[in-house]
Design a protein around this motif. Structure first.
Motif, mmCIF file in Angstrom:
data_model
loop_
_atom_site.group_PDB
_atom_site.id
_atom_site.type_symbol
_atom_site.label_atom_id
_atom_site.label_comp_id
_atom_site.label_asym_id
_atom_site.label_seq_id
_atom_site.Cartn_x
_atom_site.Cartn_y
_atom_site.Cartn_z
ATOM 1 N N LYS A 7 -29.532 22.419 -42.590
ATOM 2 C CA LYS A 7 -29.012 21.071 -42.340
ATOM 3 C C LYS A 7 -29.299 20.168 -43.532
ATOM 4 O O LYS A 7 -28.461 19.346 -43.921
ATOM 5 N N VAL A 11 -26.576 18.165 -46.037
ATOM 6 C CA VAL A 11 -26.638 16.776 -46.503
ATOM 7 C C VAL A 11 -26.530 16.717 -48.022
ATOM 8 O O VAL A 11 -25.728 15.960 -48.586
ATOM 9 N N LEU A 14 -22.938 17.808 -49.293
ATOM 10 C CA LEU A 14 -21.862 16.849 -49.022
ATOM 11 C C LEU A 14 -22.005 15.590 -49.871
ATOM 12 O O LEU A 14 -21.008 15.046 -50.353
ATOM 13 N N LEU A 15 -23.259 15.143 -50.079
ATOM 14 C CA LEU A 15 -23.452 13.980 -50.954
ATOM 15 C C LEU A 15 -23.059 14.328 -52.388
ATOM 16 O O LEU A 15 -22.415 13.538 -53.079
ATOM 17 N N SER A 18 -19.268 14.353 -52.686
ATOM 18 C CA SER A 18 -18.623 13.040 -52.688
ATOM 19 C C SER A 18 -18.811 12.319 -54.016
ATOM 20 O O SER A 18 -17.993 11.480 -54.385
ATOM 21 N N VAL A 19 -19.879 12.651 -54.749
ATOM 22 C CA VAL A 19 -20.077 12.034 -56.071
ATOM 23 C C VAL A 19 -19.360 12.839 -57.152
ATOM 24 O O VAL A 19 -18.499 12.323 -57.869
ATOM 25 N N LEU A 22 -15.502 13.045 -57.290
ATOM 26 C CA LEU A 22 -14.730 11.936 -57.852
ATOM 27 C C LEU A 22 -14.985 11.743 -59.334
ATOM 28 O O LEU A 22 -14.166 11.132 -60.020
ATOM 29 N N LEU A 23 -16.116 12.245 -59.836
ATOM 30 C CA LEU A 23 -16.479 11.932 -61.217
ATOM 31 C C LEU A 23 -16.263 13.073 -62.203
ATOM 32 O O LEU A 23 -15.939 12.828 -63.357
ATOM 33 N N ARG A 37 -7.991 16.199 -56.595
ATOM 34 C CA ARG A 37 -9.338 16.100 -56.015
ATOM 35 C C ARG A 37 -9.339 16.307 -54.506
ATOM 36 O O ARG A 37 -10.396 16.533 -53.911
ATOM 37 N N LEU A 199 -21.423 21.871 -42.150
ATOM 38 C CA LEU A 199 -21.290 20.703 -41.276
ATOM 39 C C LEU A 199 -20.610 21.101 -39.962
ATOM 40 O O LEU A 199 -21.022 20.661 -38.883
ATOM 41 N N TRP A 202 -23.122 22.718 -37.851
ATOM 42 C CA TRP A 202 -24.066 21.711 -37.344
ATOM 43 C C TRP A 202 -23.464 20.978 -36.139
ATOM 44 O O TRP A 202 -24.103 20.833 -35.090
ATOM 45 N N LEU A 203 -22.223 20.527 -36.289
ATOM 46 C CA LEU A 203 -21.558 19.812 -35.192
ATOM 47 C C LEU A 203 -21.446 20.704 -33.961
ATOM 48 O O LEU A 203 -21.722 20.275 -32.833
ATOM 49 N N GLN A 205 -23.322 23.217 -33.195
ATOM 50 C CA GLN A 205 -24.648 23.436 -32.624
ATOM 51 C C GLN A 205 -25.078 22.236 -31.784
ATOM 52 O O GLN A 205 -25.583 22.400 -30.673
#
Lengths: 223, 82
Positions: A7, A11, A14-15, A18-19, A22-23, A37, A199, A202-203, A205
């Motif tokens: 889990k 996190v 996914l973070l 998302s960074v 885009l970069l 993208r 994810l 996780w959902l 579960q």
């Protein structure tokens, strides 16, 4: 806290996606432009859906071997999560299609195959809700779930490859051809696939645990 | 006719030797204009970081909610087991 490392990994991934999504640089392609993208968000939905539906089939097979309510709950919640991801995949694909192909929906074998597969899974939910007897519901929906997976996967991954299609990964060419994905994109794409798949698990579960708790509380009240 | 062309050959070759590199340079000069359009201005102005920050905060919030939900469930499971 015993086995929750995956889990934390969800996190972090996914973070990161998302960074970096885009970069980090992407290839300059006509028509696609910056929308390339979307690959980091649209495609992992289908990957996550495939894996969670496979997990659902695994629980269904286990249910048929040893029928316990817990296995039925796990199979059902996994399938529901998979259906959610599939519909998100259809919706994101539709938005992407509007701005690259010019239509919200094209009669493309890949798109229609995915839509039919989602309808097959929609029927799974309808079938489940049409039983009053719990054991009958669990048994019949476990069997249907296995057949639904066996029917849906060729619709997603095999039939579109036999004909021409606008969609990448169809019309004979695998989506992972070296000219489709450059090494910069792989740096984000693979973590994205793993992150979104985790994810989904996780959902599923969390949803299963709520249903299991409900079952336990109900059993206690009866006892 | 044939002879006159043969006589001109060195001159033609010289002309090509001068013109061909120029064509290449011209092609290179126009290449960036022909390249597909990307959100370069958004990156140069640094506003892309605003978008990244907002997306990260939203995602972090959702993931935090998921973690706290997970913990609540763990506590509830313990309670029911007892």
């Amino acid at each position: 806290m015993k086995q929750n490392w995956w889990k934390a990994l969800t996190v972090v991934l996914l973070l990161y996606v998302s960074v970096a999504g885009l970069l980090l640089p992407v290839p300059r392609l006509a028509i696609l432009n910056e929308t390339i993208r979307n690959l980091y968000f649209h495609v992992p939905m289908w990957f996550g859906m495939t894996f969670i539906l496979a997990a659902s089939v695994y629980y269904s097979v286990r249910y048929l071997r040893t029928p316990t309510p817990a296995l039925d709950i796990r199979a059902h919640e996994a399938a529901r999560t998979g259906i959610l991801m599939g519909f998100v995949g259809l919706a994101t694909g539709s938005i992407w299609a509007k701005y690259t192909w010019g239509e919200w929906w094209t009669n493309d074998p890949k798109l229609n195959g995915a839509a039919i597969a989602m309808l097959i899974y929609g029927a799974y939910l309808v079938l489940r809700s049409s039983f009053t007897d719990e054991q009958q519901r669990a048994r019949v929906s476990a069997i249907y779930n296995i057949f639904a997976f066996a029917t849906a996967m060729p619709l997603f991954y095999i039939l579109p490859r036999l004909t021409d299609s606008l969609h990448p990964g169809a019309g004979g060419n695998p989506a992972f051809a070296k000219y489709d994905l450059d090494s910069n994109m792989r740096l984000v794409f693979y973590p994205a696939v793993i992150g979104w798949t985790l994810l989904a698990f996780w959902l599923a579960q969390l949803a299963s645990r709520v249903s299991l708790l409900k079952l336990k509380v109900y059993e206690k009240q009866l006892a | 006719m044939k002879n006159s062309l043969l006589k001109l050959r060195p001159a033609l070759l010289l002309l090509l030797a001068v013109l061909l590199p120029m064509l290449r340079a011209a092609a290179q000069a126009t290449a960036p204009v022909d390249q597909p359009e990307m959100a370069d201005a958004l990156r140069q102005s640094g506003k892309i970081y605003v978008v990244v920050a907002v997306i990260t905060v939203v995602l972090a919030g959702l993931l935090f909610f998921l973690i706290s939900l997970d913990r609540k469930l763990t506590r509830l499971e313990k309670e029911v087991r007892e």
